[in-house]
Design an enzyme around this catalytic site. Structure first.
Site, PDB file in Angstrom:
ATOM      1  N   ASN A  59       0.871  -1.177   0.000  1.00 37.99           N
ATOM      2  CA  ASN A  59       0.000   0.000   0.000  1.00 37.99           C
ATOM      3  C   ASN A  59       0.906   1.226   0.000  1.00 37.99           C
ATOM      4  O   ASN A  59       1.538   1.522   1.005  1.00 37.99           O
ATOM      5  CB  ASN A  59      -0.886  -0.040   1.265  1.00 37.99           C
ATOM      6  CG  ASN A  59      -1.729   1.214   1.422  1.00 37.99           C
ATOM      7  OD1 ASN A  59      -1.769   2.070   0.528  1.00 37.99           O
ATOM      8  ND2 ASN A  59      -2.400   1.329   2.565  1.00 37.99           N
ATOM      9  N   LYS A  61       0.077   4.272  -0.162  1.00 37.69           N
ATOM     10  CA  LYS A  61      -0.539   5.435   0.503  1.00 37.69           C
ATOM     11  C   LYS A  61      -0.320   6.697  -0.354  1.00 37.69           C
ATOM     12  O   LYS A  61      -0.322   6.605  -1.571  1.00 37.69           O
ATOM     13  CB  LYS A  61       0.023   5.578   1.920  1.00 37.69           C
ATOM     14  CG  LYS A  61      -0.149   4.269   2.722  1.00 37.69           C
ATOM     15  CD  LYS A  61       0.098   4.403   4.189  1.00 37.69           C
ATOM     16  CE  LYS A  61      -0.114   3.047   4.867  1.00 37.69           C
ATOM     17  NZ  LYS A  61       0.038   3.105   6.309  1.00 37.69           N
ATOM     18  N   HIS A 115      -9.439   1.097   4.993  1.00 31.76           N
ATOM     19  CA  HIS A 115      -8.163   1.236   5.715  1.00 31.76           C
ATOM     20  C   HIS A 115      -8.375   2.145   6.929  1.00 31.76           C
ATOM     21  O   HIS A 115      -9.153   3.105   6.871  1.00 31.76           O
ATOM     22  CB  HIS A 115      -7.102   1.819   4.775  1.00 31.76           C
ATOM     23  CG  HIS A 115      -5.728   1.734   5.343  1.00 31.76           C
ATOM     24  ND1 HIS A 115      -5.270   2.636   6.278  1.00 31.76           N
ATOM     25  CD2 HIS A 115      -4.730   0.838   5.152  1.00 31.76           C
ATOM     26  CE1 HIS A 115      -4.025   2.290   6.621  1.00 31.76           C
ATOM     27  NE2 HIS A 115      -3.679   1.204   5.952  1.00 31.76           N
ATOM     28  N   GLU A 143      -6.720   4.489   8.050  1.00 27.57           N
ATOM     29  CA  GLU A 143      -6.490   5.914   7.780  1.00 27.57           C
ATOM     30  C   GLU A 143      -7.712   6.545   7.132  1.00 27.57           C
ATOM     31  O   GLU A 143      -8.006   7.721   7.360  1.00 27.57           O
ATOM     32  CB  GLU A 143      -5.224   6.086   6.924  1.00 27.57           C
ATOM     33  CG  GLU A 143      -3.976   5.818   7.767  1.00 27.57           C
ATOM     34  CD  GLU A 143      -2.799   5.232   7.007  1.00 27.57           C
ATOM     35  OE1 GLU A 143      -2.787   5.278   5.763  1.00 27.57           O
ATOM     36  OE2 GLU A 143      -1.877   4.713   7.682  1.00 27.57           O
ATOM     37  N   GLU A 178      -5.210  -5.132  10.443  1.00 22.69           N
ATOM     38  CA  GLU A 178      -4.175  -4.128  10.671  1.00 22.69           C
ATOM     39  C   GLU A 178      -4.435  -3.432  12.009  1.00 22.69           C
ATOM     40  O   GLU A 178      -5.236  -2.489  12.069  1.00 22.69           O
ATOM     41  CB  GLU A 178      -4.199  -3.086   9.553  1.00 22.69           C
ATOM     42  CG  GLU A 178      -3.908  -3.637   8.180  1.00 22.69           C
ATOM     43  CD  GLU A 178      -3.300  -2.576   7.258  1.00 22.69           C
ATOM     44  OE1 GLU A 178      -2.247  -2.841   6.707  1.00 22.69           O
ATOM     45  OE2 GLU A 178      -3.874  -1.488   7.135  1.00 22.69           O
ATOM     46  N   GLY A 219       2.852   1.921  10.950  1.00 24.86           N
ATOM     47  CA  GLY A 219       3.845   2.990  10.841  1.00 24.86           C
ATOM     48  C   GLY A 219       4.559   3.301  12.144  1.00 24.86           C
ATOM     49  O   GLY A 219       5.233   4.324  12.262  1.00 24.86           O
ATOM     50  N   SER A 224       3.710  -2.508  10.270  1.00 25.08           N
ATOM     51  CA  SER A 224       5.162  -2.610  10.457  1.00 25.08           C
ATOM     52  C   SER A 224       5.732  -3.955  10.006  1.00 25.08           C
ATOM     53  O   SER A 224       6.634  -4.492  10.654  1.00 25.08           O
ATOM     54  CB  SER A 224       5.532  -2.305  11.918  1.00 25.08           C
ATOM     55  OG  SER A 224       5.171  -0.975  12.238  1.00 25.08           O
TER      56      SER A 224
HETATM   57  P1  13P Z   1       3.208   0.133   7.730  1.00 21.70           P
HETATM   58  O1  13P Z   1       3.702  -1.133   7.064  1.00 21.70           O
HETATM   59  O2  13P Z   1       3.952   1.365   7.289  1.00 21.70           O
HETATM   60  O3  13P Z   1       3.120  -0.019   9.213  1.00 21.70           O
HETATM   61  O4  13P Z   1       1.703   0.363   7.208  1.00 21.70           O
HETATM   62  C1  13P Z   1       0.805  -0.684   7.250  1.00 21.70           C
HETATM   63  C2  13P Z   1      -0.399  -0.297   6.479  1.00 21.70           C
HETATM   64  O5  13P Z   1      -1.141   0.578   6.872  1.00 21.70           O
HETATM   65  C3  13P Z   1      -0.649  -1.004   5.208  1.00 21.70           C
HETATM   66  O6  13P Z   1      -1.921  -0.746   4.724  1.00 21.70           O
END
Ligand code: 13P
Length: 251
Positions: free
Chosen positions: A11, A13, A97, A99, A169, A175, A215
């Site tokens: 992803n 982002k 997601h 976010e 997740e 992150g 992560s």
């Molecule tokens: P990270 O791998 O940066 O922690 O992000 C995970 C994520 O949100 C994938 O959709």
């Protein structure tokens, strides 16, 4: 159960312009050309999807989107329909997601409409679920996830959901460098699979892929993938660099 082909999805982002995305996609295509038994997908920003899909055409790496809108077309400024994604070269779409839930008002009801629209149009939805740190610490993890799954898949039938993928997740692991331990992740994945079995039956629950995200890095992917109910990963930060992501897909 062992027939579930692993899926490692990146992803991207809100990172990478079109030319940057193309460069990474080309590099990844070359680095991952020997991967035959793991599905790979990358989800660039909307503006880079068509260019990336073009680069990946003929390779075994699929292209995905990070969101969609459920209507076919219309006066919905700023939105993108499933058929537009397909014509740009997408086969997957990430839905719900954390976010999007956190910053853009995405509710379980909206994720349900998006999953429904995606499957109807022939896209493979990756429905994301996950709990916050506060919810985990107050022992609400399972109830939060159950609600996200129950509403997110409400009134959808397993025969229409063949391409559905779930991604667990935990918000506290995204992150942050904090990964759920392999046992924490396995516990949740097992719980999710048994909930899906209750709603959609054993065959469906055995076949559905449940990814872990939060992560994921080259040094923790193998132990996660060794767990019986973890069928792949949804990778954020570590998917942005082709060499690093290639190590992950070669787990
Ligand atoms: P990270 O791998 O940066 O922690 O992000 C995970 C994520 O949100 C994938 O959709």
């Amino acid at each position: 159960m062992d027939t579930r082909q692993p899926l490692i999805a990146g992803n991207w982002k809100m990172y990478k312009t079109g030319p940057e995305a193309v460069e990474t996609a080309k590099r990844l295509r070359d680095l991952a050309s020997d991967v035959k038994t793991t599905d790979i997908m990358i989800a660039p920003t909307f503006t880079a999807i068509a260019q990336v899909a073009d680069i990946l055409k003929g390779s075994s790496i699929a292209t995905g989107a990070q969101n969609l809108y459920w209507e076919k077309e219309g006066a919905y400024t700023g939105e993108i329909s499933p058929s537009m994604l397909i014509s740009a070269g997408c086969s997957y779409v990430i839905i719900g997601h954390s976010e999007r839930r956190q910053f853009f008002g995405e509710t379980d009801e909206k994720t349900q409409k998006k999953v429904d629209a995606a499957v109807k149009e022939g896209l493979k939805p990756i429905l994301c679920v996950g709990e916050s740190l506060e919810e985990r610490e107050s022992d609400k993890t399972f109830s939060v996830l159950d609600k996200q799954i129950e509403i997110g898949l409400k009134d959808l039938f397993s025969e229409n959901l063949n391409n559905l993928v779930i991604a667990y997740e935990p918000i506290w692991a995204i992150g942050t460098g904090k990964t759920a331990s392999k046992d924490q992740a396995q516990d949740v994945h097992r719980h999710l699979r048994s909930g899906i079995e209750k709603n959609f039956g054993k065959d469906f629950s055995k076949g559905i892929r449940i990814l872990y995200g939060g992560s994921v890095k080259p040094d923790n992917i193998s132990e996660l993938m060794a767990m019986p109910d973890i069928d792949g990963a949804l990778v954020g930060g570590a998917s942005l660099d082709a060499e690093t992501f290639s190590k992950i897909v070669h787990f």
